[in-house]
Enzyme design. Structure first.
Site, PDB file in Angstrom:
ATOM      1  N   TYR A  16       0.843  -1.190   0.000  1.00 22.17           N
ATOM      2  CA  TYR A  16       0.000   0.000   0.000  1.00 22.17           C
ATOM      3  C   TYR A  16       0.873   1.233   0.000  1.00 22.17           C
ATOM      4  CZ  TYR A  16      -3.852  -3.079   1.163  1.00 22.17           C
ATOM      5  OH  TYR A  16      -4.779  -4.057   1.123  1.00 22.17           O
ATOM      6  N   HIS A  18       2.197   4.429   1.279  1.00 22.55           N
ATOM      7  CA  HIS A  18       2.103   4.952   2.629  1.00 22.55           C
ATOM      8  C   HIS A  18       2.508   6.407   2.780  1.00 22.55           C
ATOM      9  CE1 HIS A  18       6.081   4.572   4.840  1.00 22.55           C
ATOM     10  NE2 HIS A  18       6.381   4.001   3.701  1.00 22.55           N
ATOM     11  N   SER A 235       6.429   1.354   9.262  1.00 23.60           N
ATOM     12  CA  SER A 235       6.471   0.169   8.423  1.00 23.60           C
ATOM     13  C   SER A 235       5.078  -0.238   7.995  1.00 23.60           C
ATOM     14  CB  SER A 235       7.149  -0.955   9.215  1.00 23.60           C
ATOM     15  OG  SER A 235       6.444  -2.158   9.069  1.00 23.60           O
ATOM     16  N   LYS A 236       4.989  -0.681   6.760  1.00 18.74           N
ATOM     17  CA  LYS A 236       3.695  -1.092   6.228  1.00 18.74           C
ATOM     18  C   LYS A 236       3.129  -2.272   7.007  1.00 18.74           C
ATOM     19  CE  LYS A 236       4.960   0.485   1.631  1.00 18.74           C
ATOM     20  NZ  LYS A 236       5.518   0.117   0.342  1.00 18.74           N
ATOM     21  N   ARG A 237       4.007  -3.069   7.556  1.00 19.76           N
ATOM     22  CA  ARG A 237       3.543  -4.254   8.274  1.00 19.76           C
ATOM     23  C   ARG A 237       3.027  -3.912   9.662  1.00 19.76           C
ATOM     24  NH1 ARG A 237       7.424  -9.371   7.477  1.00 19.76           N
ATOM     25  NH2 ARG A 237       5.461 -10.411   7.093  1.00 19.76           N
TER      26      ARG A 237
END
Length: 463
Positions: A16, A18, A235-237
């Site tokens: 995604y 961000h 972080s995307k996670r």
RNA sequence: GGCCCCAUCGUCUAGAGGCCCAGGACAUCACCCUCUCAAGGUGGAGACACGGGUUCGAAUCCCGUUGGGGCUGCCA
């Protein structure tokens, strides 16, 4: 032509889009636009394993939503591979790069024997290996030092002895980030590279490439990273950072852009709300701060509230509809839209996120029961208030907010009760909620029949 | 571990030697206003990481310490 200012935003489509990427794109856009230059979008998708078209679509959509427009592109690195191999060939043929047959295991093993220091040791430097499937192409890092002249960090010096002979081409012939990035920046005549600080350590490698080919490096500017509450890079996670999520929650693009502009940059005075024009007018890389910045949704929410408040009514209604459309009760017919428009001015100044429109107006469009809202509880004194109030308003010629309020105030005096306490049971009976738009506005829009029915309904609901 | 970056209120920041016993904004607390919630108003609490220099004078310059971060991949 050579004086033309050209900047690019080069995201990698691996997830995604961000907020950090959005900020980087914005700063690039700002510098390009204010200097009358070009802003180019390039999709850095050299890692085929991890890239997906849907991520690219998401990036495009998010940039569009934020109105960060580009003049050229998007270019796709995956479609420019021949450019990279061409440059790689030149580098090899002129002796600036060499092929290497070492595997990761061999490199690690030698490093271990050497005494722990990880990294490539230049084993194949002088072996004169010819191109072959499976062999990586490495750049021959010269002795000396490499200087990165950074617009926000100043002069950063790297000793070349700390830079290993980095890989240009993978064993399968595919270009790696440093090479592809360099080739494209040269080819697209990029003059300013503005990106996040995490890229600073690879920058001397790029500079080395420019020098090797006798080219002038672009101006570099490395932005501080955006961090979470634990102060580690977003972080995307781990973190909720997707631009589209914020949009879905009801953030406005102008609020996000304004907030992001100020995350790492300050115009220098106490002004915080800035229009695009003002940002363009005042933005300056030299005023970008160096320290990591915490991405604070709470503060961004404050910006959002402000922008909702100053938004044109028509647009507010349209934006609200986007959030109402996912509700069962919303049909979008004339009557509903008319009601929405009537309460809109009062809702607009009460919410911080567009999604909050729904609980502010739902009682106008569906039975409280259907909405799962409580009918009560009402105490004995509440019952008195409700019955006296309904008696009064039933006799009203016109069910208008001013009259509804007059009756309300008179009742307050009659019962010697504070208006604050007086409104509570009425509001709960009529709207099913403790908070909402001004009560008499709500009642007028709801209409006489429904309002009275709800109050009378509440009268049958003793605690 | 190595290389590099950074360091002002909880958060984002202003501050480029005296204007600073450090200003603004968000958040927070109190009060006022008020039909709820908001909005608005007033006020409060809240920071120059530490230690050395340089200087008549340092948040601002230098060095060190500490702390945090980034990178360290045939990812970007």
């Amino acid at each position: 032509m050579t004086d033309e200012i050209r900047l690019r935003f080069a995201p990698s489509p691996t997830g995604y889009f961000h907020v950090g990427g959005a900020r980087t794109a914005l700063y690039n856009w700002l510098v390009a636009k204010k200097s009358g230059g070009q802003f180019i979008l390039r999709i850095d998708d050299t890692d085929e394993q991890r890239n997906k078209d849907e991520w690219t679509d998401g990036i495009l959509a998010a940039l569009g939503w934020l109105e960060i427009t580009f003049d050229e592109g998007p270019y796709f690195q995956s479609q420019r591979k021949s450019l990279y191999s061409e440059t790689a060939r030149r580098l090899f043929e002129s002796g600036l790069a060499y092929f290497c047959s070492c595997t990761r295991e061999e490199i690690d093993e030698r490093a271990r024997l050497r005494g722990g220091r990880p990294g490539y040791d230049g084993f194949c430097r002088d072996r004169g290996l010819q191109p072959k499937e499976g062999y990586a192409l490495r750049f021959k890092v010269p002795d000396g030092e490499t200087i990165v002249d950074d617009q926000v960090r100043g002069r950063v010096v790297f000793s070349n002895s700390t830079i290993e002979d980095f890989i240009l081409l993978k064993g399968n012939g595919a270009a790696l980030y440093v090479l592809a990035n360099f080739v494209d920046d040269v080819d697209l005549r990029i003059t300013h590279v503005i990106r996040a600080e995490e890229h600073l350590p690879t920058t001397p490698k790029a500079v080395l490439l420019y020098q090797a080919l006798g080219l002038r490096p672009p101006v570099f500017a490395h932005l501080p990273v955006l961090v979470n509450e634990k102060r580690v890079k977003l972080s995307k996670r781990r973190d909720r950072v997707a631009v589209e999520d914020f949009r879905d929650q009801g953030f406005l693009p102008e609020a996000m852009v304004n907030y992001l502009a100020l995350l790492g940059w300050s115009p220098g005075d106490d002004v915080e709300f800035l229009s695009r024009e003002e940002m363009l007018d005042r933005f300056d890389l030299s005023r970008v701060s160096k320290a990591p910045a915490f991405f604070d949704v709470v503060k961004m929410t404050h910006f959002n509230k402000h922008y909702i408040m100053i938004m044109e009514l028509d647009r507010f209604v349209e934006e609200s509809v986007r959030f109402l459309e996912s509700e069962d009760f919303w049909t979008g017919d004339e009557a509903q839209r008319a009601k929405l428009t009537e309460v809109a001015p009062f809702v607009k100044e009460r919410i911080a996120l567009l999604s909050e429109v729904v609980p502010m107006v739902d009682f106008l469009f569906a039975d409280l029961k259907e909405l799962g809202l409580p009918i009560g509880p009402f105490s004995d004194s509440d019952q008195v208030i409700l019955s006296r109030y309904v008696d009064r308003v039933e006799r009203l010629q016109e069910f208008r907010k001013d009259d509804l309020e007059s009756e309300f105030r008179e009742l307050g005096e009659e019962l010697s009760i504070s208006l604050r306490k007086l409104q509570a049971p009425i509001r709960l009976a009529v709207t099913g909620r403790k908070v909402g738009p001004p009560l008499f506005v709500a009642m007028e829009v709801l209409g006489r029949d429904t309002s009275i029915r709800r109050i009378k309904g509440a009268l049958g609901q003793r605690v």
